[in-house]
Motif scaffolding. Structure first.
Motif, short mmCIF file in Angstrom:
data_model
loop_
_atom_site.label_atom_id
_atom_site.label_comp_id
_atom_site.label_asym_id
_atom_site.label_seq_id
_atom_site.Cartn_x
_atom_site.Cartn_y
_atom_site.Cartn_z
N CYS A 2 -25.75 37.13 18.93
CA CYS A 2 -26.63 35.97 19.10
C CYS A 2 -27.97 36.17 18.41
CB CYS A 2 -26.88 35.69 20.58
SG CYS A 2 -25.42 35.36 21.55
N TRP B 85 -22.42 26.79 16.25
CA TRP B 85 -21.94 27.98 16.95
C TRP B 85 -22.81 28.27 18.17
CZ3 TRP B 85 -23.99 32.62 18.41
CH2 TRP B 85 -23.12 33.67 18.70
N HIS C 253 -21.66 28.48 22.08
CA HIS C 253 -21.62 29.79 22.71
C HIS C 253 -22.67 29.98 23.81
CE1 HIS C 253 -18.99 30.69 19.34
NE2 HIS C 253 -18.62 31.77 19.99
N TRP D 168 -27.95 32.88 26.60
CA TRP D 168 -27.02 33.57 25.70
C TRP D 168 -27.06 35.07 26.00
CZ3 TRP D 168 -30.13 29.54 24.35
CH2 TRP D 168 -29.53 28.44 23.72
N TRP E 241 -21.59 38.85 24.78
CA TRP E 241 -20.54 37.91 25.17
C TRP E 241 -19.20 38.34 24.58
CZ3 TRP E 241 -17.36 35.23 21.87
CH2 TRP E 241 -17.72 35.23 20.52
#
Length: 325
Positions: A132, A155, A159, A166, A170
């Motif tokens: 991220c 994206w 996500h 975030w 992940w």
């Protein structure tokens, strides 16, 4: 030096820092700070970084790590990751206010599209990868240089985790957001929105990520109310990827100015943490920074007054106090 801000000391700086002092602390007319900002390309730190660019558009021969980085060597074992490769250098030039036309004239975005690949699975530079934070910097730098990063923006929207933020882990299965990853993601999306005007999707993602941090007052665990980590009040410049209350508060200042909203009262404790770190002479001290290779030093050693932190702390408190007294 005065308790409010050591103005002359701050102004005696590289153009990359001085123009921000002129704009955010001294409140000079636009033509004054824009003239100083234009010097970033031809003087001091900006000129030195531009001189390090490779003919293929990269810096240090790599996207996130230098070409000579040994993933099994001493740096990887604890000497600290290097901060000289393309992404870190673009971050600095963008944050210092370099006119992107300087790099556009060098065809930097096109050259990176042709020559630069991520160390992760050899993916093309402007497509990003799975981290991220890396993707956030790519969005910010791509928007700045005029590269097509719309797919990467989508994206980010896709996500975002259920709790609103975030987490770079992940891909390892984490379903809870991270303070570090969420702030870096928000900064990337904000930079993109500031350049392009954004969209309903990017604004919604920003607001959800912001709410994740606001519900935690920028420094607490939501479950217990305890400080989330020792890095919260560890103020060091450059920020790199690490979270701090100062780093977060300066982002919320920029977001509020772009969105035309007042400071959220939920960050009041974080503001007082920042205020408490100000010294009697109006400065903030440099904490220990992450080790690792740099092109050159741009701020004070640990324990000494930092011009960058003093600029940032001063403008954060001025923004807050102008709204809330």
């Amino acid at each position: 030096m005065t308790p409010e801000a050591p103005i002359e000391w701050l102004l005696d700086s590289d153009p990359a820092l001085r123009w921000q002092v002129e704009r955010d602390v001294v409140h000079e007319p636009r033509e004054v700070w824009e003239a100083t900002r234009a010097r970033v390309a031809t003087e001091g730190w900006g000129k030195r970084l531009l001189a390090q660019q490779d003919t293929d558009g990269q810096w240090a021969g790599g996207a996130f790590f230098p070409a000579d980085y040994d993933f099994d060597g001493p740096e990887a074992e604890g000497e600290g990751m290097p901060w000289t490769a393309t992404t870190w250098t673009l971050n600095s030039l963008r944050e210092w206010g370099l006119d992107p036309d300087v790099l556009r004239e060098r065809r930097t975005a096109e050259l990176l599209a042709e020559n630069s690949r991520w160390e992760y699975e050899d993916l093309p530079y402007w497509s990003g990868e799975v981290d991220c934070c890396i993707n956030a910097w790519t969005i910010a730098n791509g928007g700045w240089l005029g590269a097509d990063v719309t797919g990467l923006v989508e994206w980010f929207v896709e996500h975002r985790l259920p709790d609103g933020g975030w987490n770079c882990e992940w891909v390892e299965g984490s379903t809870r957001s991270s303070f570090h990853s969420t702030l870096n993601s928000l900064k990337g999306l904000l930079a993109y929105d500031a350049i392009t005007g954004g969209s309903d999707a990017t604004r919604d993602a920003r607001h959800a990520g912001s709410e994740y941090l606001l519900q935690r007052h920028l420094w607490r665990r939501r479950s217990t109310g305890e400080q989330v980590g020792p890095w919260v009040n560890h103020f060091a410049y450059p920020f790199r990827w690490t979270y701090s209350a100062l780093n977060a508060a300066d982002h919320f200042r920029q977001a509020a100015l772009l969105d035309g909203v007042q400071p959220d009262l939920r960050i009041s404790d974080a503001i007082e943490m920042i205020r408490a770190a100000r010294q009697s002479d109006g400065t903030w001290l440099q904490a220990g920074r992450q080790p690792g290779r740099v092109w050159f030093e741009i701020d004070a050693p640990a324990g000494e007054p930092s011009k960058w932190l003093t600029l940032i702390g001063t403008r954060v408190l001025a923004w807050w106090d102008s709204a809330h007294g």
